[in-house]
Design a protein around this motif. Sequence first.
Motif, PDB file in Angstrom:
ATOM      1  N   LEU A   1       3.216   9.080  -9.276  1.00 21.49           N
ATOM      2  CA  LEU A   1       3.695   8.588  -7.832  1.00 21.49           C
ATOM      3  C   LEU A   1       2.839   7.307  -8.258  1.00 21.49           C
ATOM      4  CD1 LEU A   1       1.016  10.624  -5.738  1.00 21.49           C
ATOM      5  CD2 LEU A   1       3.355  10.996  -5.393  1.00 21.49           C
ATOM      6  N   LEU A   2       3.378   6.789  -7.736  1.00 24.42           N
ATOM      7  CA  LEU A   2       3.084   4.861  -8.417  1.00 24.42           C
ATOM      8  C   LEU A   2       2.956   4.194  -5.951  1.00 24.42           C
ATOM      9  CD1 LEU A   2       6.135   3.033 -10.232  1.00 24.42           C
ATOM     10  CD2 LEU A   2       3.803   3.353 -10.456  1.00 24.42           C
ATOM     11  N   GLN A   3       2.101   3.526  -6.694  1.00 26.08           N
ATOM     12  CA  GLN A   3       2.014   2.297  -5.478  1.00 26.08           C
ATOM     13  C   GLN A   3       2.186   1.191  -5.316  1.00 26.08           C
ATOM     14  OE1 GLN A   3      -2.454   1.784  -4.301  1.00 26.08           O
ATOM     15  NE2 GLN A   3      -2.300   2.542  -2.292  1.00 26.08           N
ATOM     16  N   ALA A   4       2.890   0.742  -4.284  1.00 29.31           N
ATOM     17  CA  ALA A   4       3.252  -0.814  -4.331  1.00 29.31           C
ATOM     18  C   ALA A   4       2.147  -1.831  -3.431  1.00 29.31           C
ATOM     19  CB  ALA A   4       4.538  -0.742  -3.222  1.00 29.31           C
TER      20      ALA A   4
ATOM     21  N   THR B   1       4.665  -8.215  -5.963  1.00 30.47           N
ATOM     22  CA  THR B   1       4.004  -7.128  -5.751  1.00 30.47           C
ATOM     23  C   THR B   1       3.742  -6.186  -6.901  1.00 30.47           C
ATOM     24  OG1 THR B   1       6.341  -6.767  -4.221  1.00 30.47           O
ATOM     25  CG2 THR B   1       4.891  -5.076  -4.201  1.00 30.47           C
ATOM     26  N   VAL B   2       2.916  -5.390  -7.286  1.00 29.69           N
ATOM     27  CA  VAL B   2       2.712  -4.512  -8.779  1.00 29.69           C
ATOM     28  C   VAL B   2       2.293  -3.451  -8.532  1.00 29.69           C
ATOM     29  CG1 VAL B   2       0.638  -6.484  -9.160  1.00 29.69           C
ATOM     30  CG2 VAL B   2       0.198  -4.805  -7.875  1.00 29.69           C
ATOM     31  N   PHE B   3       2.539  -2.503  -8.992  1.00 33.99           N
ATOM     32  CA  PHE B   3       2.779  -1.163  -9.134  1.00 33.99           C
ATOM     33  C   PHE B   3       1.976   0.033  -9.969  1.00 33.99           C
ATOM     34  CE2 PHE B   3       6.798  -3.411  -7.702  1.00 33.99           C
ATOM     35  CZ  PHE B   3       7.370  -2.335  -7.106  1.00 33.99           C
ATOM     36  N   TRP B   4       1.263   0.586  -9.505  1.00 36.02           N
ATOM     37  CA  TRP B   4      -0.319   1.311  -9.417  1.00 36.02           C
ATOM     38  C   TRP B   4       0.422   2.353  -9.764  1.00 36.02           C
ATOM     39  CZ3 TRP B   4      -4.328   1.535 -12.125  1.00 36.02           C
ATOM     40  CH2 TRP B   4      -5.005   1.699 -12.122  1.00 36.02           C
ATOM     41  N   ASP B   5      -0.082   3.034 -11.100  1.00 39.76           N
ATOM     42  CA  ASP B   5      -0.040   4.808 -10.899  1.00 39.76           C
ATOM     43  C   ASP B   5      -1.499   4.980 -10.992  1.00 39.76           C
ATOM     44  OD1 ASP B   5      -0.201   7.500 -12.180  1.00 39.76           O
ATOM     45  OD2 ASP B   5       1.296   7.101 -13.359  1.00 39.76           O
ATOM     46  N   GLU B   6      -2.403   5.622 -10.678  1.00 45.05           N
ATOM     47  CA  GLU B   6      -3.675   5.783 -10.549  1.00 45.05           C
ATOM     48  C   GLU B   6      -3.385   7.244 -11.610  1.00 45.05           C
ATOM     49  OE1 GLU B   6      -5.619   7.014  -6.918  1.00 45.05           O
ATOM     50  OE2 GLU B   6      -7.480   6.170  -6.897  1.00 45.05           O
TER      51      GLU B   6
ATOM     52  N   GLY C   1       0.816  -1.375  -0.107  1.00 45.31           N
ATOM     53  CA  GLY C   1      -0.148  -0.114   0.228  1.00 45.31           C
ATOM     54  C   GLY C   1       0.450   1.257   0.257  1.00 45.31           C
ATOM     55  N   GLN C   2       1.893   1.471  -0.074  1.00 51.89           N
ATOM     56  CA  GLN C   2       3.013   1.758   0.843  1.00 51.89           C
ATOM     57  C   GLN C   2       2.808   3.059  -0.941  1.00 51.89           C
ATOM     58  OE1 GLN C   2       6.476   1.808   2.357  1.00 51.89           O
ATOM     59  NE2 GLN C   2       7.566   3.240   1.067  1.00 51.89           N
ATOM     60  N   THR C   3       3.191   4.216  -0.791  1.00 51.40           N
ATOM     61  CA  THR C   3       3.392   5.097  -2.184  1.00 51.40           C
ATOM     62  C   THR C   3       5.097   5.425  -2.295  1.00 51.40           C
ATOM     63  OG1 THR C   3       0.393   5.469  -1.703  1.00 51.40           O
ATOM     64  CG2 THR C   3       2.495   7.018  -3.403  1.00 51.40           C
ATOM     65  N   MET C   4       5.026   5.838  -3.079  1.00 46.54           N
ATOM     66  CA  MET C   4       6.790   6.311  -4.138  1.00 46.54           C
ATOM     67  C   MET C   4       6.607   7.284  -4.439  1.00 46.54           C
ATOM     68  SD  MET C   4       7.855   2.115  -5.126  1.00 46.54           S
ATOM     69  CE  MET C   4       9.731   2.121  -5.080  1.00 46.54           C
ATOM     70  N   PRO C   5       6.898   8.039  -3.868  1.00 44.12           N
ATOM     71  CA  PRO C   5       6.430   9.755  -4.653  1.00 44.12           C
ATOM     72  C   PRO C   5       7.340   9.738  -6.396  1.00 44.12           C
ATOM     73  CG  PRO C   5       7.594  10.233  -2.892  1.00 44.12           C
ATOM     74  CD  PRO C   5       7.313   8.480  -3.185  1.00 44.12           C
ATOM     75  N   PHE C   6       7.802   9.940  -7.201  1.00 44.89           N
ATOM     76  CA  PHE C   6       8.660  10.589  -8.343  1.00 44.89           C
ATOM     77  C   PHE C   6       8.181  11.979  -8.676  1.00 44.89           C
ATOM     78  CE2 PHE C   6       8.062   6.345  -8.469  1.00 44.89           C
ATOM     79  CZ  PHE C   6       9.526   5.473  -8.675  1.00 44.89           C
TER      80      PHE C   6
END
Length: 334
Positions: A171-174, A185-190, A162-167
Amino acid sequence: MTLTPEQALEQAALAGIHCLRIPTPFAVGRVNCYLIEDEPLTLVDTGPNSGKALDELQSQLAERGHSIDDLELIILTHQHIDHLGLVEIIVRHSGAEVAALGLAAKRLANFGEDAEREDQFAVDLMLRNGIPENVAFALQSVSRSFRGWGSRAEVTKPLEDGQTMPFRDRLLQALHRPGHSPSDTVFWDEERRILIAADHLIAHISSNPLITQPLDGSGQRTQALVTYIESMRKTREMPAEIVLSGHGEPITDHVALIDERLAKHDRRKEKIFRLIEERPRTGYELAQAIWGNVAVTQAFLTLSEVIGHADLLVNEGRIREADDGTAIRYETTG
Ligand SMILES: [Zn+2]
């Protein structure tokens, strides 16, 4: 309107996500790594540990004006060696940070010992489920011979579910989606509705929910298919437009694909139930009844499939495991 796979790749590229197809020595063929042109400059998965993979990675990065030294962040989607074998070499050249599921960090750091333990676990599982010793030991040595394609990895950015990684630009949510492996683990760009899903979802092949040891090292086995189905149901609810996979083409209708996979697992579960209804059988006997000789050459894969479906039936209370001390047989409860 549903995009074609080509349009999906174009749209991802416009969002700065470029698919690099890196060769592997495995039957699955090339692995898809993703270069994210953002700050930090990021590579999702690396390909296996081989000179050929490294050459191709370098040349595909060069086509976009980058080199391995420029990479600032490596994201690992899961623990399988075709996805992470080059990570140590890349880190040595670039000093890149390594992000992966925190729960998997210990396992990734202890790759060699852990792979050995996993192989031993697989042998024990095969023997307990009726697979002959010579088959189990042959598979163990095949697995050992592949180990050089892998690598250990020092995770410097452990991620929580559920952690969000900022670029700079996104934002990509793990999101932890175990099943195919316990660390998927999938990475979500909402904002862009793009999901980097790696092997959690593959268009042309049904991802194998392999039975493994859990990440916590508790020694039990995973209920890989039960877990995988839960994970697929979560992904099904996501409003993704493009799902980028670890192998093959992007998926542009993940709901239809997941529904198809769920229906297939349901049919296979009923088939296995009918076989057990006829008479009690071991996992190996069930695999042979379904796949014939493939149950020998791909013994661990097919056994994982059978056990996965048997877990579903056990959880539904329709069958149970009967252990006579040498092997586990499944029998109906009715
Ligand atoms: Zn995988």
